[in-house]
Design an enzyme around this catalytic site. Structure first.
Site, PDB file in Angstrom:
ATOM      1  N   HIS A  38       4.517  11.210   2.197  1.00 35.63           N
ATOM      2  CA  HIS A  38       3.673  10.025   1.694  1.00 35.63           C
ATOM      3  C   HIS A  38       4.380   9.010   0.735  1.00 35.63           C
ATOM      4  CE1 HIS A  38       0.113   7.730   0.621  1.00 35.63           C
ATOM      5  NE2 HIS A  38       0.634   7.840  -0.759  1.00 35.63           N
ATOM      6  N   GLU A  66      12.562   9.044   1.205  1.00 36.56           N
ATOM      7  CA  GLU A  66      11.926   9.779   2.161  1.00 36.56           C
ATOM      8  C   GLU A  66      12.500  10.520   3.080  1.00 36.56           C
ATOM      9  OE1 GLU A  66       8.379   7.785   4.071  1.00 36.56           O
ATOM     10  OE2 GLU A  66       8.226   6.472   2.379  1.00 36.56           O
TER      11      GLU A  66
HETATM   12  C1  GAR Z   1       6.486   6.233   5.637  1.00 40.96           C
HETATM   13  O1  GAR Z   1       6.656   5.218   4.808  1.00 40.96           O
HETATM   14  C2  GAR Z   1       5.253   7.243   5.543  1.00 40.96           C
HETATM   15  O2  GAR Z   1       5.677   7.763   4.088  1.00 40.96           O
HETATM   16  C3  GAR Z   1       4.162   6.584   5.640  1.00 40.96           C
HETATM   17  O3  GAR Z   1       4.191   5.839   6.550  1.00 40.96           O
HETATM   18  C4  GAR Z   1       5.374   5.303   6.898  1.00 40.96           C
HETATM   19  C5  GAR Z   1       5.764   5.814   8.200  1.00 40.96           C
HETATM   20  O4  GAR Z   1       6.962   5.128   8.382  1.00 40.96           O
HETATM   21  N1  GAR Z   1       3.010   7.493   5.627  1.00 40.96           N
HETATM   22  C6  GAR Z   1       1.863   7.408   4.893  1.00 40.96           C
HETATM   23  O5  GAR Z   1       1.507   6.588   4.236  1.00 40.96           O
HETATM   24  C7  GAR Z   1       1.074   8.768   4.929  1.00 40.96           C
HETATM   25  N2  GAR Z   1       0.088   8.702   4.198  1.00 40.96           N
HETATM   26  P1  GAR Z   1       8.139   5.840   9.718  1.00 40.96           P
HETATM   27  O6  GAR Z   1       7.008   5.516  11.316  1.00 40.96           O
HETATM   28  O7  GAR Z   1       9.183   4.661   9.909  1.00 40.96           O
HETATM   29  O8  GAR Z   1       8.406   7.192   9.321  1.00 40.96           O
END
Ligand code: GAR
EC number: 2.1.2.2
Length: 211
Positions: free
Chosen positions: A105, A170
């Protein structure tokens, strides 16, 4: 070898970070709730099995969750990694995979659960923001925290610049958390996660730095 299933909804950059990390685990499948998730193509290019469970075909949450669990169970994964999976999962689903469901997150939870975390962090004027990997419980964006990374907010930051710096982190912490899980180094005690052999020196992050 242990295995994991990755659930995505969009871009798939965290999924790609998990792929690139060469984890001690087999990625059994990548599943999306959206047919047009860009991450599906990335997964296919890497040679992974993909599945789509179109959420539009399941107006009732429980029916979607049941169908998703059926797909997942066929792979008998040790871990299910939510990587930008933007659909709320019901209590039954979450309880079924208790201790085996992980999420990343883009905030320092429990601050800023939900959407638009970077814009909200900037609006609140926080000096330190970041990201969290945690085990999933039935409360959205809550649950025992495994690892967090902090970034400083900078003068002139926009939602995009801040998001980019957080996303980089992340991509570091999610593979690390999954590696620890696969190595059997995580123990959940109540709301805390003990990480065996983890290094922590009690250091302090100031933002801005002290002069
Ligand atoms: C990421 O920033 C992840 O942390 C967020 O969505 C994005 C997905 O990016 N997730 C949330 O907000 C969950 N509550 P990605 O598809 O490039 O990994």
């Amino acid at each position: 070898m242990k295995s994991l299933v990755i659930l995505i909804s969009g871009r798939g950059s965290n999924m790609e970070a998990l792929i690139d990390a060469k984890l001690p685990a087999r990625i059994a499948a990548v599943i999306s709730n959206k047919p047009d998730a860009a991450g599906l193509e990335i997964a296919r290019v890497h040679g992974f099995e993909t599945k789509v469970l179109n959420q539009r075909s399941y107006p009732v949450r429980e029916a979607f969750d049941t169908a998703l669990a059926e797909i997942i169970d066929a792979y008998e994964p040790d871990l299910i990694a939510l990587a930008g999976f933007m659909r709320i999962l019901g209590d039954d689903f979450v309880n079924r995979y208790c201790g085996k469901l992980m999420n990343v997150h883009p905030s320092l939870l429990p601050a800023f659960p939900g959407l638009d975390t970077h814009a909200r962090a900037l609006k609140e004027g926080v000096k330190i923001h970041g990201c969290t990997v945690h085990f999933v419980t039935s409360q959205v964006d809550h649950g025992p925290i495994i690892i967090q990374a902090a970034v400083q907010t900078l003068p002139g930051d926009t939602e995009e610049t801040l998001a980019a710096r957080v996303l980089q982190q992340e991509h570091h912490i999610y593979p690390e958390a999954v590696r620890w899980f696969m190595e059997g180094r995580l123990k959940i005690s109540g709301n805390r996660v003990e990480v065996s052999n983890a290094v922590a020196d009690g250091s302090i992050l100031y933002s801005p730095e002290l002069s």
